[in-house]
Write an enzyme that holds these catalytic residues in place. Structure first.
Site, PDB file in Angstrom:
ATOM      1  N   ASP A  74       0.858  -1.169   0.000  1.00  0.00           N
ATOM      2  CA  ASP A  74       0.000   0.000   0.000  1.00  0.00           C
ATOM      3  C   ASP A  74       0.904   1.231   0.000  1.00  0.00           C
ATOM      4  O   ASP A  74       1.891   1.288  -0.743  1.00  0.00           O
ATOM      5  CB  ASP A  74      -0.975  -0.025   1.176  1.00  0.00           C
ATOM      6  CG  ASP A  74      -2.291   0.683   0.844  1.00  0.00           C
ATOM      7  OD1 ASP A  74      -2.382   1.906   1.081  1.00  0.00           O
ATOM      8  OD2 ASP A  74      -3.208   0.016   0.326  1.00  0.00           O
ATOM      9  N   ASP A  75       0.620   2.210   0.801  1.00  0.00           N
ATOM     10  CA  ASP A  75       1.353   3.480   0.773  1.00  0.00           C
ATOM     11  C   ASP A  75       2.689   3.369   1.510  1.00  0.00           C
ATOM     12  O   ASP A  75       3.071   2.309   1.998  1.00  0.00           O
ATOM     13  CB  ASP A  75       0.466   4.551   1.405  1.00  0.00           C
ATOM     14  CG  ASP A  75       0.772   5.956   0.897  1.00  0.00           C
ATOM     15  OD1 ASP A  75       1.861   6.169   0.334  1.00  0.00           O
ATOM     16  OD2 ASP A  75      -0.076   6.839   1.077  1.00  0.00           O
ATOM     17  N   LYS A 150      -3.123  -0.796  -7.157  1.00  0.00           N
ATOM     18  CA  LYS A 150      -4.164  -0.059  -6.457  1.00  0.00           C
ATOM     19  C   LYS A 150      -3.888   1.424  -6.646  1.00  0.00           C
ATOM     20  O   LYS A 150      -2.785   1.899  -6.353  1.00  0.00           O
ATOM     21  CB  LYS A 150      -4.173  -0.393  -4.963  1.00  0.00           C
ATOM     22  CG  LYS A 150      -5.177   0.443  -4.163  1.00  0.00           C
ATOM     23  CD  LYS A 150      -5.107   0.123  -2.676  1.00  0.00           C
ATOM     24  CE  LYS A 150      -6.004   1.073  -1.883  1.00  0.00           C
ATOM     25  NZ  LYS A 150      -5.942   0.808  -0.424  1.00  0.00           N
ATOM     26  N   ASP A 152      -5.100   5.221  -5.772  1.00  0.00           N
ATOM     27  CA  ASP A 152      -5.837   6.022  -4.798  1.00  0.00           C
ATOM     28  C   ASP A 152      -6.024   7.444  -5.326  1.00  0.00           C
ATOM     29  O   ASP A 152      -5.681   7.751  -6.466  1.00  0.00           O
ATOM     30  CB  ASP A 152      -5.048   6.023  -3.479  1.00  0.00           C
ATOM     31  CG  ASP A 152      -5.956   6.134  -2.263  1.00  0.00           C
ATOM     32  OD1 ASP A 152      -7.083   6.636  -2.400  1.00  0.00           O
ATOM     33  OD2 ASP A 152      -5.534   5.724  -1.171  1.00  0.00           O
ATOM     34  N   TRP A 187     -12.966   7.762  -3.944  1.00  0.00           N
ATOM     35  CA  TRP A 187     -13.561   8.569  -2.872  1.00  0.00           C
ATOM     36  C   TRP A 187     -14.889   9.188  -3.290  1.00  0.00           C
ATOM     37  O   TRP A 187     -15.206  10.318  -2.937  1.00  0.00           O
ATOM     38  CB  TRP A 187     -12.594   9.667  -2.423  1.00  0.00           C
ATOM     39  CG  TRP A 187     -11.342   9.178  -1.794  1.00  0.00           C
ATOM     40  CD1 TRP A 187     -10.385   8.395  -2.390  1.00  0.00           C
ATOM     41  CD2 TRP A 187     -10.893   9.403  -0.463  1.00  0.00           C
ATOM     42  NE1 TRP A 187      -9.370   8.137  -1.508  1.00  0.00           N
ATOM     43  CE2 TRP A 187      -9.652   8.753  -0.314  1.00  0.00           C
ATOM     44  CE3 TRP A 187     -11.414  10.115   0.618  1.00  0.00           C
ATOM     45  CZ2 TRP A 187      -8.937   8.778   0.870  1.00  0.00           C
ATOM     46  CZ3 TRP A 187     -10.695  10.145   1.794  1.00  0.00           C
ATOM     47  CH2 TRP A 187      -9.478   9.475   1.905  1.00  0.00           C
ATOM     48  N   ARG A 203     -13.638   0.958  -5.318  1.00  0.00           N
ATOM     49  CA  ARG A 203     -14.063   1.014  -3.928  1.00  0.00           C
ATOM     50  C   ARG A 203     -15.492   1.521  -3.830  1.00  0.00           C
ATOM     51  O   ARG A 203     -15.874   2.497  -4.477  1.00  0.00           O
ATOM     52  CB  ARG A 203     -13.135   1.942  -3.141  1.00  0.00           C
ATOM     53  CG  ARG A 203     -13.502   2.091  -1.665  1.00  0.00           C
ATOM     54  CD  ARG A 203     -13.294   0.815  -0.884  1.00  0.00           C
ATOM     55  NE  ARG A 203     -11.879   0.499  -0.824  1.00  0.00           N
ATOM     56  CZ  ARG A 203     -11.021   1.113   0.001  1.00  0.00           C
ATOM     57  NH1 ARG A 203     -11.434   2.059   0.814  1.00  0.00           N
ATOM     58  NH2 ARG A 203      -9.760   0.771   0.004  1.00  0.00           N
ATOM     59  N   ASP A 207     -12.466   3.510   3.860  1.00  0.00           N
ATOM     60  CA  ASP A 207     -11.367   2.662   4.313  1.00  0.00           C
ATOM     61  C   ASP A 207     -11.864   1.867   5.517  1.00  0.00           C
ATOM     62  O   ASP A 207     -12.395   2.433   6.473  1.00  0.00           O
ATOM     63  CB  ASP A 207     -10.163   3.514   4.735  1.00  0.00           C
ATOM     64  CG  ASP A 207      -9.428   4.082   3.540  1.00  0.00           C
ATOM     65  OD1 ASP A 207      -9.664   3.629   2.408  1.00  0.00           O
ATOM     66  OD2 ASP A 207      -8.606   4.991   3.736  1.00  0.00           O
TER      67      ASP A 207
END
Length: 597
Positions: A74-75, A150, A152, A187, A203, A207
């Site tokens: 991930d990040d 992924k 974001d 988002w 998504r 989260d």
């Protein structure tokens, strides 16, 4: 792989992609299964040892053999080379470089995934890929050998719409000529409307955290909404992309039991974690484990019952079956909500095709009942108002009539001594969501009504009477207010579709506690049709849930019944018979039913 019918990328980044309609068709037809470092190695603790040990742990534990093949970062890893401008991992935590790490993950039999963002900086304030889509895609795919991205959207300050930013990376990935599973997190509740054209998964909720009401249930209902509502919208637009051709609603990662959030928030119980896994499997959402990497490296430290559950081949087969997602089919009151003194609120909420608590039918005696339920609408005296409530099997159901001008009148004589009309309340500032109520029918003067607290509320100008105009939509079975355009709803709202990243309280007693989820599965080799049925109890105590023949599929045929968690055949259901089971609090019972031929 096709981008505007050409395997050509114009320009070196986002601006070269705008105006190009991307239709992602890269060969994926099953939701991915794997592990993510977001919670498996949280908040900056990810490094190459973690990634390699996680891959080896999946292989040694048997999780890889069960289908969990992706190992994704991930990040908290990316920066740009100060000389070349290329994306790279921090040399302090990834000294071998990403190419070598990818090779070791592949050597373990797993697939390699990384994270970036459609912004200049990621959520952790590291380097994103905005304006560098082609360069970064070529580096990650062709040099590092990634299989999963992924993508974001954090810390964004430019004016380009999200769809264009995600489309740019989609085009860049496709142009590499390699199959890369593309996951986006935009988002926005609308991601599911354009996500199928751009990505493999998108998504649908916030989260996720190991918190039952504001996280697990929030994402559950958001994903159900995406599966149903967005499906209608895409079908109408001719862009429907279902599970069997590479489009998957992403409810976010699976949360293991007994993971502490804080001292005062202990995380999920086993039944809650198990329910998430079962419902995610039914909805065909990706199964990405949020297990700590050390537990993967030493699976003996993992709850053995949870390990047995997440490797259950029959439940995984439901998730991987190339058929549409299961959806929320019905909601019912719990045993406590069925008592003679229990009343449920009836409010007006945003109309939503995914909500069974908004679908009604008129009974033979002139009452109004929740479709498929014994919950009848009726009036209850509350202060100076006659408020609308729902009660289970009332002794004397309230009689309603629909007038030609779309006023729904209460034919039963009320405390005022005359027939009254359903009325849409006007919400006072800071007021609790008010119940629909009944007041004197009028066609010539403004309606004198009050808020729930009894405080006078401003009403429309004289002659504007839409507060008493309701439309019964025969196609959707919804009752719609002509004043606000909202729908009559039993219970408090299950979720606010306009608030994705903020928690809601879904354990409120006003919410219907018992649910039936249902969906089709592919037919057997002999052509017998199959269905998956999940009985879900949100209530605080064990309860019996009954799924009627119309949902189970027994309306016209007998069906064999399989308890997939127990891997056990149960007695078959005769034609016209309901499926019934006792379900623990916050638990799910999962069944596969097959038509007997």
């Amino acid at each position: 792989f096709s981008i505007c019918n050409m395997r050509v990328v114009l320009g070196s980044g986002l601006l070269g992609m705008i105006g190009c309609v991307v239709a992602l068709d890269n060969g994926f037809d099953r939701p991915p299964m794997g592990w993510s470092a977001l919670y498996g190695a949280p908040f900056g603790t990810v490094n190459e040892t973690v990634m390699i040990r996680a891959a080896e742990g999946l292989a040694k534990s048997g999780l890889l053999q069960a289908g969990y093949e992706y190992v994704t970062m991930d990040d908290w890893w990316a920066e740009r080379n100060s000389t070349t401008g290329d994306i790279q991992a921090f040399p302090e935590t990834f000294p071998s470089g990403m190419t070598a790490i990818g090779q070791k993950i592949h050597a373990a039999g797993c697939k390699f995934g990384v994270y970036s963002s459609a912004s200049e900086r990621t959520c952790g304030n590291h380097s994103g890929s905005l304006f560098n889509e082609v360069r970064d895609a070529n580096t990650m795919v062709l040099e590092w050998g990634i299989d999963f991205l992924k993508y974001d959207a954090c810390i964004y300050s430019f004016g380009t719409a999200g769809r264009a930013r995600y489309s740019a990376m989609s085009a860049a990935l496709n142009a590499t000529g390699k199959k890369v599973f593309y996951s986006v997190e935009g988002w926005s509740p609308e991601d599911g409307l354009w996500g199928p054209e751009v990505a493999n998964m998108w998504r649908t909720g916030s989260d996720i955290w190991p918190k039952w009401d504001v996280c697990i249930l929030n994402n559950l209902y958001q994903t159900n909404r995406a599966a149903q509502y967005n499906r209608y919208s895409m079908a109408a637009a001719g862009t429907l992309k279902d599970h069997n051709n590479g489009g998957f609603n992403d409810g976010d990662m699976l949360q293991p039991p007994n993971t502490l959030m804080t001292v005062s928030t202990p995380g999920l119980t086993f039944d809650e974690s198990a329910s998430q896994f079962k419902l995610w499997s039914c909805m065909k959402t990706p199964l990405i484990l949020g297990i700590n990497w050390q537990q993967l490296a030493d699976v003996a430290t993992l709850d053995p019952d949870y390990f047995s559950l997440i490797t259950n081949s029959e439940i995984i087969a439901i998730n991987q079956d190339p058929s549409p997602q299961a959806v929320l089919a019905a909601q019912y009151p719990s045993a406590a909500q069925q008592s003679s003194t229990a009343y449920l609120n009836v409010t007006l909420q945003a109309c939503d095709l995914s909500r069974p608590d908004q679908r009604f039918t008129q009974t033979s005696g002139g009452g109004i009942a929740l479709l498929g339920s014994a919950l009848n609408l009726g009036l209850v005296a509350v202060g100076d108002e006659m408020q609308l409530r729902a009660q289970h099997s009332p002794a004397a159901p309230t009689v309603f009539a629909i007038k030609p001008d779309d006023q729904i009148t209460v034919a039963t004589v009320t405390a005022g001594g005359s027939t009254t009309c359903l009325t849409d309340p006007i919400v006072a500032p800071n007021a609790v969501v008010p119940n629909v109520y009944s007041t004197k029918c009028t066609t010539t003067s403004p309606i004198d009504h009050h808020s729930k607290s009894g405080t006078p509320v401003p009403f429309d100008a004289p002659g504007s009477l839409s507060e008493q105009f309701f439309m019964w939509n025969s196609k959707t079975a919804q009752i719609v207010s002509g004043h606000t355009g909202k729908c009559l709803t039993v219970g408090m709202p299950n979720y606010d579709p306009n608030v994705v990243h903020h928690g809601q309280d879904y354990t409120n007693n006003g919410t219907l506690q018992l649910e039936v989820w249902a969906g089709p599965l592919t037919s057997t080799a002999t052509g017998a049709s199959r269905r998956v049925i999940a009985l879900f109890n949100k209530g605080a105590a064990s309860d019996t849930i009954v799924a009627p023949p119309s949902i189970v599929g027994t309306a016209g045929a007998a069906m064999a019944v399989r308890d997939v968690e127990a891997k056990k055949d149960l007695p078959p259901l005769a034609a016209g018979q309901s499926l019934s089971a006792v379900v623990p609090s916050h638990g799910v019972r999962l069944f596969v039913l097959t038509v007997q031929v």
